[in-house]
Enzyme design. Structure first.
Site, PDB file in Angstrom:
ATOM      1  N   LYS B 165       0.892  -1.160   0.000  1.00  0.00           N
ATOM      2  CA  LYS B 165       0.000   0.000   0.000  1.00  0.00           C
ATOM      3  C   LYS B 165       0.927   1.205   0.000  1.00  0.00           C
ATOM      4  O   LYS B 165       1.633   1.464   0.973  1.00  0.00           O
ATOM      5  CB  LYS B 165      -0.898  -0.018   1.238  1.00  0.00           C
ATOM      6  CG  LYS B 165      -2.239   0.696   1.059  1.00  0.00           C
ATOM      7  CD  LYS B 165      -2.135   2.201   1.018  1.00  0.00           C
ATOM      8  CE  LYS B 165      -1.899   2.753   2.411  1.00  0.00           C
ATOM      9  NZ  LYS B 165      -1.701   4.226   2.390  1.00  0.00           N
ATOM     10  N   GLY B 222       5.636   3.711  10.647  1.00  0.00           N
ATOM     11  CA  GLY B 222       4.872   4.953  10.708  1.00  0.00           C
ATOM     12  C   GLY B 222       4.507   5.303  12.136  1.00  0.00           C
ATOM     13  O   GLY B 222       5.243   4.975  13.073  1.00  0.00           O
ATOM     14  N   SER B 223       3.350   5.923  12.290  1.00  0.00           N
ATOM     15  CA  SER B 223       2.969   6.443  13.602  1.00  0.00           C
ATOM     16  C   SER B 223       2.405   5.344  14.497  1.00  0.00           C
ATOM     17  O   SER B 223       1.959   4.295  14.027  1.00  0.00           O
ATOM     18  CB  SER B 223       1.915   7.537  13.439  1.00  0.00           C
ATOM     19  OG  SER B 223       0.688   6.961  13.015  1.00  0.00           O
ATOM     20  N   GLY B 227      -0.094   2.422  13.252  1.00  0.00           N
ATOM     21  CA  GLY B 227       0.419   1.068  13.461  1.00  0.00           C
ATOM     22  C   GLY B 227      -0.485   0.272  14.380  1.00  0.00           C
ATOM     23  O   GLY B 227      -0.763  -0.908  14.142  1.00  0.00           O
ATOM     24  N   GLU B 246       6.796  -0.735  13.040  1.00  0.00           N
ATOM     25  CA  GLU B 246       7.856   0.053  13.658  1.00  0.00           C
ATOM     26  C   GLU B 246       7.261   1.441  13.801  1.00  0.00           C
ATOM     27  O   GLU B 246       6.888   2.064  12.809  1.00  0.00           O
ATOM     28  CB  GLU B 246       9.086  -0.012  12.748  1.00  0.00           C
ATOM     29  CG  GLU B 246      10.338   0.505  13.382  1.00  0.00           C
ATOM     30  CD  GLU B 246      10.667   1.869  12.855  1.00  0.00           C
ATOM     31  OE1 GLU B 246      10.207   2.848  13.475  1.00  0.00           O
ATOM     32  OE2 GLU B 246      11.360   1.945  11.826  1.00  0.00           O
ATOM     33  N   CYS B 283      13.073   8.046  12.548  1.00  0.00           N
ATOM     34  CA  CYS B 283      12.515   7.381  13.730  1.00  0.00           C
ATOM     35  C   CYS B 283      13.582   7.187  14.796  1.00  0.00           C
ATOM     36  O   CYS B 283      13.265   6.890  15.943  1.00  0.00           O
ATOM     37  CB  CYS B 283      11.878   6.049  13.359  1.00  0.00           C
ATOM     38  SG  CYS B 283      12.895   5.049  12.289  1.00  0.00           S
ATOM     39  N   GLU B 362       6.715  11.391  21.116  1.00  0.00           N
ATOM     40  CA  GLU B 362       7.582  11.759  20.001  1.00  0.00           C
ATOM     41  C   GLU B 362       7.059  13.011  19.293  1.00  0.00           C
ATOM     42  O   GLU B 362       5.862  13.134  19.036  1.00  0.00           O
ATOM     43  CB  GLU B 362       7.626  10.592  18.999  1.00  0.00           C
ATOM     44  CG  GLU B 362       8.560  10.829  17.823  1.00  0.00           C
ATOM     45  CD  GLU B 362       8.574   9.644  16.850  1.00  0.00           C
ATOM     46  OE1 GLU B 362       7.690   8.776  16.960  1.00  0.00           O
ATOM     47  OE2 GLU B 362       9.468   9.609  15.989  1.00  0.00           O
TER      48      GLU B 362
END
Lengths: 501, 501
Positions: B165, B222-223, B227, B246, B283, B362
């Site tokens: 995707k 991603g976030s 996730g 992750e 990240c 974060e």
């Protein structure tokens, strides 16, 4: 909630137990968390000795353990003695794995200071304990898949404290084994939280343990319903944790025509033995037997039925399992029964099997279903549509197997272990064993609950970049003081890292 | 839903895209499933060549790829050229891993026909592909963590078809890379379903893909919010599948007093460089910098602030990220700002940090928070209470590090990778790398998304018991025709199994 141990054969009450309270569950998980650091820091030799001491302490329980387990489970004494050997053998196998040391999958990529455009830093990693593990004992192996079974042994071997929730069908057996483990903890001078056990018959006890923030992974063997409930609870945590649930399987066994011609009665004998071993209460029991329509297949079905009818069913593990089995057999629709006494054998066509999904559900106990396919194509289609399985078994002549790549391919997608000209019960405890399979056979097909690879469920890598040598764990030091096999620049070796110029 | 690619620097619309429909998602997943068997059966050498061809085809896209990615992401051309090298390097690394072959963790326990009380059957196992993998591209690495990034490369290397995707922030870049992969599929003569890509800006596209019964595993970067949504959807499936997400990390970096005395400005320089690399959109960006209260620490804070203030922030990946960053910085409460221009640096005491959990969230972009601890005990306590982290970094003199076992212990429990006297950005792609950490750094701390070990996410063991030699995969044959490292009776060796007497 109070609950009772029962004599499986007579129904007599043997002792009263009660669910652990929320405070007791919390205390157990906290004790495990408090012990985690000290236990993780134990050197491999000491951890190996601790596992061996645990095995010794179980043996030292002597006949009291066997007799208690016999009363609570109805399993024969000889079987329980064998299972005790399997249990202590597992602990000793993991001791050997820990002592040998290579299981930590140490990987070292030495620095490349002159690499362009950027130098490569020194990078090393190895597996470290994941943290406190919750283990749920199974009813059908009161020793080998219970308090000190494979889940506990592998979690301890990886360096994790364990909180066991004892199975309510054998609480007295569980208490004895727990006393042996506590004794081993004490003799090793470890914190008491390295091994803690709680009792419980209510799902709430299990769920509270799985939801406790100190618990970092779960090992379970039992039903799909219970395993899925633990999975769902773990997945919904604020910090989800992995659940290794070994759940349900009907273990298809295929008999090809040539094998029937060569050794019809021997296969019937082996099959009925496998189906009725432990009163059919094995997760690897072949509950689905498939063959191609033919007079030989009909003769095989008669041979199976004759042998099954002659079996005197043993005592089942507890009254609830017996009642479930009786009800499942009584209410099973859409099959022709070949036996109405002894072990229960039914028969159905592949077309009718495909139309009735309930026939693919596991029936725990001395039962199997013969399915007659009209063609190899129909057989392959049926197998490919099965849910995930722990095992799949193929009987054939040498020529038939040589031409069976199509079957091997489809079975390899459906099952975790393929057995050739044998029987799936009797799971070898070794390095190459895989006891797990696509869902719902297990909740994560990538991991085994039997054999030395079970340890990988309970460890996670920690990576050290440009770490001063003195701070590195011994497994990652240049000299390779433990002499383990390591992946250096991607290549397996036991050699030390040569000093840099 | 229609959405647009934008020029990250100017906001100009670059092209229109639309969400894949339910039918298109279904078709993509079915195509992958249809390709699974043929791709799994490809021999390792052919699979390695396919990965190398994919790398070649990406290079062959030439400057069009770099320019498109530059327009869509605002990342500088030199950075994107480097990232392309990293992407093709990953594909070639996995090609080498597949060609070498030992990654399948082949294990052989030969039969022991004379063992008492029961003979041991021959048991062999190796890793096999898990099935179609859904991969979600990340916004911040439009090449290396996107369409042909580490998730795709490792899933393909393990023998699984991939459905990507594409990230909606760089759909044009994604289309180009997808064309390269399709070209590699075609040149290898593989079924088109080996690699399929769909577009989508709505969560529904992602969720439909994760819920599709043909999908067997998920890779995501991603976030935490996105996730976790994928994790929840996968865990709630009738047949749950593993999700390797992750997600978020603030990557604590600790500077001990001696290091400050030795090289205060050099560390400030390195830290600001690491925090602002890629406009702080890594990240592994160190978003939390900890030290002990002292005049040297105050001087270090001034040095960091001076350097940060002088940074001219680059173009962020897209307007949404820029807006999120601006809002997060504007609304951040309870800190003292050391810069109000350039890269943003704030400061807080450890006590105030502990009182304000939002400070541990974060903030994606050129920002970091300096935390002053009053004692080593307070520092250790703060670190131990952090959420899971991808990395933790420790700066100290040789003497300080030698005495830092307490810090190393706590950081090893919190993080997946410990960096010494360096910076966490710049994740080496190698065998020993571990890019993952306790939740929420990643959804399963046991697996890395960077480096060759990433392949283990997408494979499961299949075990062969008493299998005729001709039916065994080459990896498990006595002769060891591929010359791979195998575990024979628990010991790593490349030797063949000697013929039995």
């Amino acid at each position: 909630m109070e609950f009772f141990a029962h004599n499986a054969a007579t129904g007599e009450k043997l002792g009263a137990y009660r669910d652990a309270t929320a405070a007791e569950i919390d205390a157990a998980a906290r004790a495990a968390a408090a012990a985690a650091r000290a236990f993780a820091g134990l050197d491999p030799e000491m951890r190996a000795r601790f596992l061996e001491t645990a095995a010794d302490e179980i043996v030292a329980l002597g006949d009291a353990l066997i007799q208690t387990a016999h009363r609570e489970t109805g399993l024969p004494v000889a079987r329980l003695e064998g299972e005790r050997g399997r249990t202590t053998g597992q602990l000793r196998l993991f001791a050997a794995v820990v002592r040998e040391g290579s299981w930590v999958d140490a990987r070292i990529d030495p620095a490349l200071p002159d690499r362009k455009p950027l130098p490569r830093p020194d990078v090393r990693r190895m597996l470290r304990p994941i943290g406190p593990v919750a283990v749920f004992g199974a009813s059908n192996f009161p020793l080998a898949f219970s308090v000190a079974g494979g889940d506990t042994a592998s979690a301890l071997a990886a360096g994790n404290p364990v909180v066991v929730k004892a199975h309510p069908a054998h609480p007295g057996t569980s208490d004895l084994v727990a006393s042996a483990l506590r004794s081993a903890v004490q003799k090793a001078g470890l914190p008491v939280g390295v091994f803690v056990m709680v009792h419980g018959a209510s799902p709430e006890v299990s769920l509270a343990l799985v939801r406790h923030e100190a618990i970092q992974a779960v090992g379970f063997t039992g039903s799909i319903r219970a395993g899925r409930a633990l999975w769902d609870a773990a997945a919904a945590r604020p910090r989800p944790i992995p659940v290794f649930a070994e759940m349900g399987s009907i273990n298809p066994l295929i008999v090809l025509p040539g094998a029937l011609r060569e050794r019809r009665d021997a296969i019937a004998e082996g099959l009925v033995g496998s189906c009725t071993l432990g009163v059919g209460q094995f997760c690897t029991k072949p509950g689905l037997v498939l063959g191609l329509s033919s007079p030989e297949w009909d003769a095989f079905a008669r041979s199976v039925a004759d042998r099954a009818r002659a079996i005197t069913p043993g005592v089942m593990l507890h009254a609830g399992i017996q009642a479930s089995f009786d009800r499942a057999v009584r209410e099973l629709q859409g099959v022709a029964w070949l036996t109405d006494t002894g072990a229960r054998v039914a028969r159905v066509s592949a077309a009718d099997f495909a139309r009735q999904p309930h026939l693919a559900h596991e029936i725990f106990g001395p039962y199997t279903l013969l399915v007659t396919a009209s063609s190899r194509g129909e057989l392959l289609q049926l197998l490919g549509a099965l849910d995930g399985q722990l095992t799949a078994t193929l009987h054939g002549t040498a020529d038939e197997l040589a031409a069976a790549q199509d079957l091997v391919d489809v079975l390899g997608r459906v099952a975790g272990r393929l057995v050739f000209n044998g029987y799936p019960t009797g799971v070898e405890v070794s390095h190459a064993m895989h006891h797990g399979g696509p869902y719902p056979a297990s909740s994560d097909a990538r991991f085994t609950s039997v054999g030395s690879a079970a340890i990988f469920r309970f460890a996670r890598p920690v990576c050290y970049q440009s770490c001063p040598p003195a701070l590195l764990p011994p497994e990652l030091r240049d000299e390779n003081p433990l002499g383990i096999s390591r992946l250096v620049d991607g290549r397996a070796t036991r050699d030390p890292i040569p000093p840099r110029a």
